[in-house]
Enzyme design. Structure first.
Site, PDB file in Angstrom:
ATOM      1  N   ASP A 203       0.833  -1.209   0.000  1.00 51.47           N
ATOM      2  CA  ASP A 203       0.000   0.000   0.000  1.00 51.47           C
ATOM      3  C   ASP A 203       0.865   1.255   0.000  1.00 51.47           C
ATOM      4  OD1 ASP A 203      -1.978  -1.993   0.670  1.00 51.47           O
ATOM      5  OD2 ASP A 203      -3.234  -0.333   1.360  1.00 51.47           O
ATOM      6  N   ASP A 234      -9.906   1.795  -7.914  1.00 55.09           N
ATOM      7  CA  ASP A 234      -9.822   0.470  -7.323  1.00 55.09           C
ATOM      8  C   ASP A 234      -9.584   0.584  -5.811  1.00 55.09           C
ATOM      9  OD1 ASP A 234      -9.428  -2.475  -7.665  1.00 55.09           O
ATOM     10  OD2 ASP A 234      -7.423  -2.008  -6.913  1.00 55.09           O
ATOM     11  N   HIS A 238      -9.735   1.445   0.935  1.00 50.96           N
ATOM     12  CA  HIS A 238      -8.568   1.022   1.714  1.00 50.96           C
ATOM     13  C   HIS A 238      -7.362   1.960   1.643  1.00 50.96           C
ATOM     14  CE1 HIS A 238     -10.757  -2.689   2.193  1.00 50.96           C
ATOM     15  NE2 HIS A 238     -10.790  -2.890   0.887  1.00 50.96           N
ATOM     16  N   GLU A 271     -14.836   1.874  -6.176  1.00 54.13           N
ATOM     17  CA  GLU A 271     -15.170   0.553  -5.655  1.00 54.13           C
ATOM     18  C   GLU A 271     -15.054   0.597  -4.136  1.00 54.13           C
ATOM     19  OE1 GLU A 271     -13.413  -4.009  -5.612  1.00 54.13           O
ATOM     20  OE2 GLU A 271     -12.101  -2.278  -5.666  1.00 54.13           O
TER      21      GLU A 271
END
Ligand code: CA
Length: 539
Positions: A203, A234, A238, A271
């Protein structure tokens, strides 16, 4: 496996008792009224779509050659799965944010594709993967060299003690990730790095201002220098660790504001795999979000032959049979509207992460048609995953829900991709496009008629939604209304013919503008055939 084809064809005839095309009459509009972003979108996995050079891998030139097909189908926007250089077949781990994957072609090829799409009034939205990079991205290769590396803080590195204090090595599996280890070891490092999905997808560290500047510059490059129309974001949920939900939502507001400076009408669709209550606050930054609750509500209603509501829960989704599909959808939109009215709902039945519609629906082609009928009569921006329009099959693991598109019968098919041996979608199980084009009762013609009708109807494209209350859970029925028109839409969820008597209040609906099985109005209403749908306009 030949028998399956015969069965599917026979079933198609049984439902409608005819091989006629679905009916679409002239509506109040002879011309198209749908305009961006209220259009029908189409998601493409380039790798599996069309091969132009015979290496077995789909490519941009091949896809450019299919723009006429897509325009004819009525598609006005394409979402491309990742096209940037990456070591994986799916390419959701990028190694260079400023180029095209060599298997797919060159930036020059892509610019030609864009120009050809725009000529046909088709907008292009590309997958933008900025939650994480590949572990082979030069930033990460440098970052893992040690504390003094130039790009060290592009990623998050913590000692075991810090992880214990601020995070945890393991996480729970979620609907969008089976992975449970989120802190990973790297050779030569005492510290571990954060990677929500896998150790191959570290990440990016959004607490680092330089990272934030980099990803905005990447966005600027694709919008301004290349000329795409928007991004599908996408893993938008997160960006920061899941415990920092507020920071995640705040980030997208910043991102949106920065990109609007570059291209005010850019389109962002995100998303966020979760239920409406969790998703809605993200709308301020991402004005279009995929409606997962609605996707599962449609599929579960069709599966159960009963109007029900489903919603995302912790690890998958739950069904509430006590709430009808219509009531559940109205509630879902209320949750969104309580947050903001400035959004375009992104509605879909399946995508590259989910089993294909027909496989979910027991390979019942009539249920597949019904799914398309419901999707394409709902409000919002409908997304069709490539191949659903020919009834492709596919179940996880992921590569098998992303199999090659069948353009023509095997021996005639020059463009079929061959990067994978398909297990689900073969000539024996799915009728190739070219053959379906000659069969007016095919699922392809069903999709085409629905899109044709939607593109010409202001009420279907822009109208609001209210419950029409027909049936006993065996029908889904609703009104779509805009300033000009009101439509009454009824879907039969069952394998039985259902006589529908129009209520006094609905006497004005005297014109059939679409029906799956050529249903006509009689004195009191209409007989709706199994899994069939009807769209009525008032006079
Ligand atoms: Ca190729």
């Amino acid at each position: 496996m030949k028998y399956l084809l015969v069965l599917l064809t026979a079933a198609a005839c049984l439902a409608c008792d005819s091989t006629k095309a679905p009916r679409h009459a002239a509506t109040s509009h002879e011309h198209e009224v749908a305009s961006w972003p209220n259009v029908v979108m189409y998601e493409i996995f380039v790798q599996s779509y069309a091969d132009s050079d015979g290496d077995g891998i789909g490519d941009i030139k091949g896809m450019t050659g299919k723009l006429d097909y897509l325009q004819d189908l009525g598609i006005k926007g394409i979402w491309l799965m990742p096209i940037m250089p990456s070591p994986s077949y799916h390419k959701y781990d990028v190694t260079d944010y400023y180029d095209i994957h060599p298997d797919y072609g060159t930036m020059e090829d892509f610019k030609i594709f864009l120009a050809e799409a725009h000529k046909r009034d088709i907008k292009i939205v590309i997958d933008m993967i900025i939650n994480h990079s590949s572990n082979l991205h030069p930033w990460f290769l440098d970052s893992q060299k040690g504390e003094d590396a130039e790009y060290r803080d592009y990623y998050t590195w913590l000692t075991d003690e810090e992880i214990e204090q601020f995070s945890s090595i393991e996480k729970e599996a979620t609907g969008d990730s089976y992975n449970v280890t989120q802190w990973h070891s790297a050779e030569g490092n005492d510290k571990k790095f954060y990677g929500f999905f896998t150790g191959m997808m570290p990440d990016l560290n959004y607490d680092n201002e330089k990272v934030r500047e980099e990803v905005i510059e990447i966005g600027r490059y694709w919008l301004e220098d290349v000329g795409v129309d928007g991004f599908r974001l996408d893993a938008a949920k997160h960006i920061y660790e899941d415990s920092r939900v507020k920071d995640n939502r705040k980030w997208w507001k910043v991102y949106r504001a920065e990109l609007e400076k570059v291209k005010p009408d850019n389109y962002l669709v995100g998303e966020v795999w979760d239920n409406a209550g969790f998703v809605a606050p993200f709308l301020h930054g991402l004005p279009a979000l995929f409606n997962f609750d609605l996707a599962f509500s449609m599929l579960e209603s069709i599966k159960r032959e009963k109007s029900v509501t489903a919603f995302i829960s912790e690890h998958s989704w739950e069904v509430d049979e006590s709430i009808s599909f219509e009531a559940g959808y109205i509630k879902n939109q209320q949750v969104y509207r309580n947050e903001t009215t400035d959004y375009e709902d992104a509605v879909f039945l399946s995508n590259h992460d989910q089993n294909r519609i027909l496989s979910v629906l027991g390979e019942n082609i009539n249920k597949g048609k019904l799914a398309a009928s419901i999707l394409l009569t709902m409000p919002g921006t409908p997304y069709i995953y490539y191949g659903e329009e020919i009834g492709m099959l596919g179940m996880k693991p992921d590569p098998n829900i992303r199999e090659p598109f069948l353009w023509n019968a095997r021996r005639e098919d020059q463009e079929r991709t061959e990067w994978i041996d398909p297990e689900y979608t073969t000539d024996e199980t799915v009728v190739p496009l070219r053959i379906q084009m000659n069969d007016k009762s095919s699922i392809y013609h069903h999709y085409k008629s629905l899109i044709y009708t939607r593109n010409r109807s202001g009420a279907l494209t822009y109208g609001d939604f209210s419950n029409a209350h027909y049936g006993n859970g065996d029908l889904i029925s609703f009104y779509r209304k805009n300033e000009e028109d009101t439509l009454l839409i009824v879907h039969n969820l069952t394998n039985r013919l259902i006589p529908v008597q129009l209520a006094l209040k609905d006497e004005a609906f005297k014109e059939v503008i679409f029906s799956t099985c050529d249903e006509q109005l009689n004195d009191s209403g209409f007989d709706l055939k199994p899994y069939s749908s009807i769209v009525l306009a008032g006079r």
